[in-house]
Write an enzyme that holds these catalytic residues in place. Structure first.
Site, PDB file in Angstrom:
ATOM      1  N   LYS A 202      -0.522  -2.086 -17.140  1.00  0.00           N
ATOM      2  CA  LYS A 202       0.244  -3.340 -17.263  1.00  0.00           C
ATOM      3  C   LYS A 202      -0.407  -4.420 -17.968  1.00  0.00           C
ATOM      4  CE  LYS A 202       2.700  -6.936 -14.411  1.00  0.00           C
ATOM      5  NZ  LYS A 202       2.922  -7.312 -13.232  1.00  0.00           N
ATOM      6  N   GLU A 208     -11.139   0.830 -15.700  1.00  0.00           N
ATOM      7  CA  GLU A 208     -11.050   2.128 -15.374  1.00  0.00           C
ATOM      8  C   GLU A 208     -10.073   2.793 -16.572  1.00  0.00           C
ATOM      9  OE1 GLU A 208     -10.683  -0.117 -13.038  1.00  0.00           O
ATOM     10  OE2 GLU A 208     -11.362   0.460 -11.118  1.00  0.00           O
ATOM     11  N   GLY A 262       2.737  -3.800 -10.216  1.00  0.00           N
ATOM     12  CA  GLY A 262       2.012  -2.613 -10.680  1.00  0.00           C
ATOM     13  C   GLY A 262       2.709  -1.573  -9.582  1.00  0.00           C
ATOM     14  N   ARG A 263       2.491  -1.921  -8.360  1.00  0.00           N
ATOM     15  CA  ARG A 263       2.925  -0.923  -7.179  1.00  0.00           C
ATOM     16  C   ARG A 263       4.243  -0.772  -6.908  1.00  0.00           C
ATOM     17  NH1 ARG A 263       0.396  -5.323  -5.453  1.00  0.00           N
ATOM     18  NH2 ARG A 263       1.208  -6.910  -4.179  1.00  0.00           N
ATOM     19  N   GLU A 348      -1.586  -2.971  -0.312  1.00  0.00           N
ATOM     20  CA  GLU A 348      -2.021  -3.878  -1.391  1.00  0.00           C
ATOM     21  C   GLU A 348      -0.813  -5.172  -1.296  1.00  0.00           C
ATOM     22  OE1 GLU A 348      -3.813  -2.949  -5.266  1.00  0.00           O
ATOM     23  OE2 GLU A 348      -1.730  -3.605  -5.964  1.00  0.00           O
ATOM     24  N   HIS A 379      -2.555  20.232  12.698  1.00  0.00           N
ATOM     25  CA  HIS A 379      -4.058  20.923  12.970  1.00  0.00           C
ATOM     26  C   HIS A 379      -5.104  20.163  12.569  1.00  0.00           C
ATOM     27  CE1 HIS A 379      -1.698  24.885  14.035  1.00  0.00           C
ATOM     28  NE2 HIS A 379      -0.928  24.577  13.205  1.00  0.00           N
ATOM     29  N   LYS A 497     -13.415  -6.515  -9.268  1.00  0.00           N
ATOM     30  CA  LYS A 497     -13.374  -6.313 -10.654  1.00  0.00           C
ATOM     31  C   LYS A 497     -14.600  -7.168 -11.131  1.00  0.00           C
ATOM     32  CE  LYS A 497      -8.552  -5.100 -11.227  1.00  0.00           C
ATOM     33  NZ  LYS A 497      -7.171  -5.589 -11.914  1.00  0.00           N
TER      34      LYS A 497
HETATM   35  O1  F6P Z   1      -5.390  -2.244  -8.001  1.00  0.00           O
HETATM   36  C1  F6P Z   1      -5.106  -3.556  -8.677  1.00  0.00           C
HETATM   37  C2  F6P Z   1      -4.141  -3.598  -9.967  1.00  0.00           C
HETATM   38  O2  F6P Z   1      -3.906  -4.688 -10.201  1.00  0.00           O
HETATM   39  C3  F6P Z   1      -2.821  -2.962  -9.189  1.00  0.00           C
HETATM   40  O3  F6P Z   1      -2.154  -3.900  -8.646  1.00  0.00           O
HETATM   41  C4  F6P Z   1      -2.286  -2.404 -10.462  1.00  0.00           C
HETATM   42  O4  F6P Z   1      -1.198  -1.320 -10.226  1.00  0.00           O
HETATM   43  C5  F6P Z   1      -3.621  -1.468 -11.024  1.00  0.00           C
HETATM   44  O5  F6P Z   1      -4.680  -2.698 -10.489  1.00  0.00           O
HETATM   45  C6  F6P Z   1      -3.599  -1.209 -12.220  1.00  0.00           C
HETATM   46  O6  F6P Z   1      -3.286  -2.218 -13.334  1.00  0.00           O
HETATM   47  P1  F6P Z   1      -2.694  -2.015 -14.510  1.00  0.00           P
HETATM   48  O7  F6P Z   1      -1.683  -1.566 -14.965  1.00  0.00           O
HETATM   49  O8  F6P Z   1      -2.617  -3.498 -15.253  1.00  0.00           O
HETATM   50  O9  F6P Z   1      -4.022  -1.379 -15.487  1.00  0.00           O
END
Ligand code: F6P
Length: 542
Positions: A202, A208, A262-263, A348, A379, A497
């Site tokens: 987003k 990452e 995002g979620r 979250e 199990h 972060k």
């Molecule tokens: O984990 C935190 C977060 O901000 C989530 O809400 C989001 O889904 C994720 O990082 C990834 O963010 P982006 O789509 O901006 O890379």
């Protein structure tokens, strides 16, 4: 949380908490029918919960006293209900049919939603039918989604859930962890010439994702040359400038908007890898399933409203009985990642301790979510659910038909048997009647009275899948409203972060700057630095 309405719920809990599900069923032959509701292809049997009609009435009164109706309307109509970020929350608009209009700041967002959907469909079709070719002219066989959190979990979970609908000649892979192992292992499985990378972020700043996208790009350029990037990288983001700065042409970017959390983004362009896998028609059916549950949530009376009922039962156990967690137990292997997906959606969203007036809440909010597909869980951890000391409400999710029917009756026999056993248990007298020796009776007795919801649909299809995800989205929303917390921000994640960025500098700076953390963190970083120095001098000597 509305204190008067909650006090009224607790008054009834105190009256009913000694009742056993066994007795509630025995006394009321109409119980199962009374506590069953249905919508969008799903039947929810919630009769195996510690409720009476009066307790349900009081829980529903709590929802009304929280202004739930008004808040639902506010969300669906595009009000900026994500107040700490000043944003609307409109994932429901992503599944609207074209004739609907929804305005954000006076502008109808639906034309943009359908334009992006159209672009996704055209692109997916080109990839699927071999029209979109890689740099050397070969068709795409591997799609690698690079993203994390909501930019990974939704499409990854859904690609697995809807695998029976996927085109066999295409394989989707998901890389999220910044641990290079994740990318390295995926790259071992793919051919550069036939691989499409979808960088999903987003913000297009997430550490990452940017690290993995950069490494994937270097790998591809190393194999096919820099000019190949254009045919092998596309992006999903809200930030066109950052996408272009990365080197992806804006015409190969699929946009979405700040009002998609995002979620909650699976039904936006974040679902591009899923659409490529299952095709636009199945994706559209999934959107229709989401929309059917959205409409149910928006319009159904609260007492028949599946997300509301599940939200209220969750609150009953979290706040009335002190339950710390709930388990999600899909009896379908295709839903293997569903609990992991719900962890982000629920934890979250409602992992918050400050209310919408900025005050610390005086009660428990978002629960811990966990689970595994049945029967694997049986199990592993069901022992604790049956005979442990903790109360763990469970959602059992099952289907009348399977895509792989050979063992389905056996699977579903377990499904039905477990909820019955959890509710009714086994008394000491029943054990004795079975001939259990007296010294073993305490161990073989099951208290029962363990609450479960049963969610049953005919088959796992794109539509029932979409409705299921929307059901949990709206359950989480409803709980946030009743707890009076903001469910659509995630400030807690930001802290990690920022801190990681600072420590990264300390790990990598040549001059090894002095450390000013606590003694434990200082010692650990020092140890790591030493190992890093040793590794560097070893490789210099070779
Ligand atoms: O984990 C935190 C977060 O901000 C989530 O809400 C989001 O889904 C994720 O990082 C990834 O963010 P982006 O789509 O901006 O890379």
């Amino acid at each position: 949380m509305n204190q008067n309405a909650w006090a009224s719920v607790m008054e009834e809990v105190n009256k009913t908490c000694d009742l056993h599900l066994r007795d509630l069923f025995a006394k009321d032959p109409g119980r199962a029918g009374r506590f069953t509701a249905a919508a969008a292809g799903w039947t929810l049997d919630y009769s195996k919960n510690r409720i009476t009609p009066e307790l349900m009435n009081r829980l529903l009164a709590l929802a009304r006293a929280s202004g739930l109706r008004r808040e639902i309307d506010a969300m669906f109509s595009g009000e900026a209900i994500n107040a700490t970020e000043g944003r609307a929350v409109l994932h429901t608009a992503l599944r609207n049919p074209p004739e609907k209009t929804v305005a954000v700041n006076g502008k109808d967002v639906m034309p943009d939603v359908h334009e992006v959907l159209g672009k996704m469909k055209a692109f997916s079709n080109r990839v699927r039918n071999g029209d979109w070719r890689g740099h050397t002219g070969k068709p795409i066989r591997h799609v690698v989604n690079i993203g994390i959190g909501g930019s990974d979990l939704g499409p990854a979970m859904a690609c697995q859930a809807l695998k029976p609908y996927a085109q066999g000649s295409l394989k989707c892979h998901f890389v999220s962890n910044v641990d290079k192992t994740h990318l390295a292992e995926v790259l071992k499985e793919v051919e550069a010439e036939q691989t499409l990378f979808i960088v999903v972020s987003k913000t297009f700043t997430t550490q990452e994702t940017m690290a993995n996208a950069g490494s994937a790009r270097a790998w591809l350029a190393g194999k096919l040359g820099e000019a190949a990037v254009a045919k092998h990288f596309v992006a999903v983001s809200t930030d066109k400038d950052k996408v272009e700065a990365f080197g992806i042409d804006a015409k190969n970017m699929f946009g979405f908007w700040e009002w998609v959390g995002g979620r909650y983004s699976l039904t936006s362009a974040v679902g591009l890898s899923l659409m490529i896998a299952i095709g636009p028609e199945n994706f559209t059916q999934m959107l229709e399933g989401f929309h059917a549950m959205d409409e149910h949530f928006r319009t159904a009376p609260l007492e028949q409203n599946l997300p509301v009922i599940m939200a209220l039962l969750g609150i009953l156990y979290s706040n009335g009985y002190g339950a710390e967690s709930y388990a999600v137990l899909p009896y379908d292997q295709y839903l293997a990642r569903f609990a992991a997906y719900l962890q982000q959606m629920d934890m979250e969203s409602n992992g918050k301790c400050v209310d919408r007036n900025g005050q610390r809440v005086a009660f428990a909010t978002g629960p811990i979510v966990w689970g595994e597909p049945g029967t694997n869980g049986q199990h592993a951890f069901y022992q604790l659910i049956h005979q442990g000391t903790r109360l763990i409400p469970c959602d059992f999710i099952g289907f009348c038909r399977s895509h792989n029917p050979g063992h389905h009756d056996l699977l579903m026999a377990n499904f039905f048997a477990q909820t019955e056993a959890l509710a009714h248990g086994k008394t000491a007298d029943e054990c004795r009647a079975e001939g259990v020796p007296e010294h073993l009776v305490p161990y073989k007795t099951f208290e029962g009275n363990r609450p479960t919801n049963t969610l049953l649909a005919d088959e796992l299809t794109p539509a029932t899948f979409g409705a299921l995800v929307a059901l949990y989205e709206h359950k989480v929303f409803t709980q946030g409203i009743i707890w009076d917390i903001y469910s659509f921000d995630q400030w807690g994640v930001q802290l990690g972060k920022v801190l990681a960025g600072k420590v990264l500098e300390e790990l990598t700076a040549e001059d090894e700057p002095a450390l000013a953390h606590d003694a434990s963190t200082n010692a650990l970083i020092t140890k790591y630095r030493e190992a890093r120095r040793r590794a560097a001098s070893r490789s210099a000597n070779y």
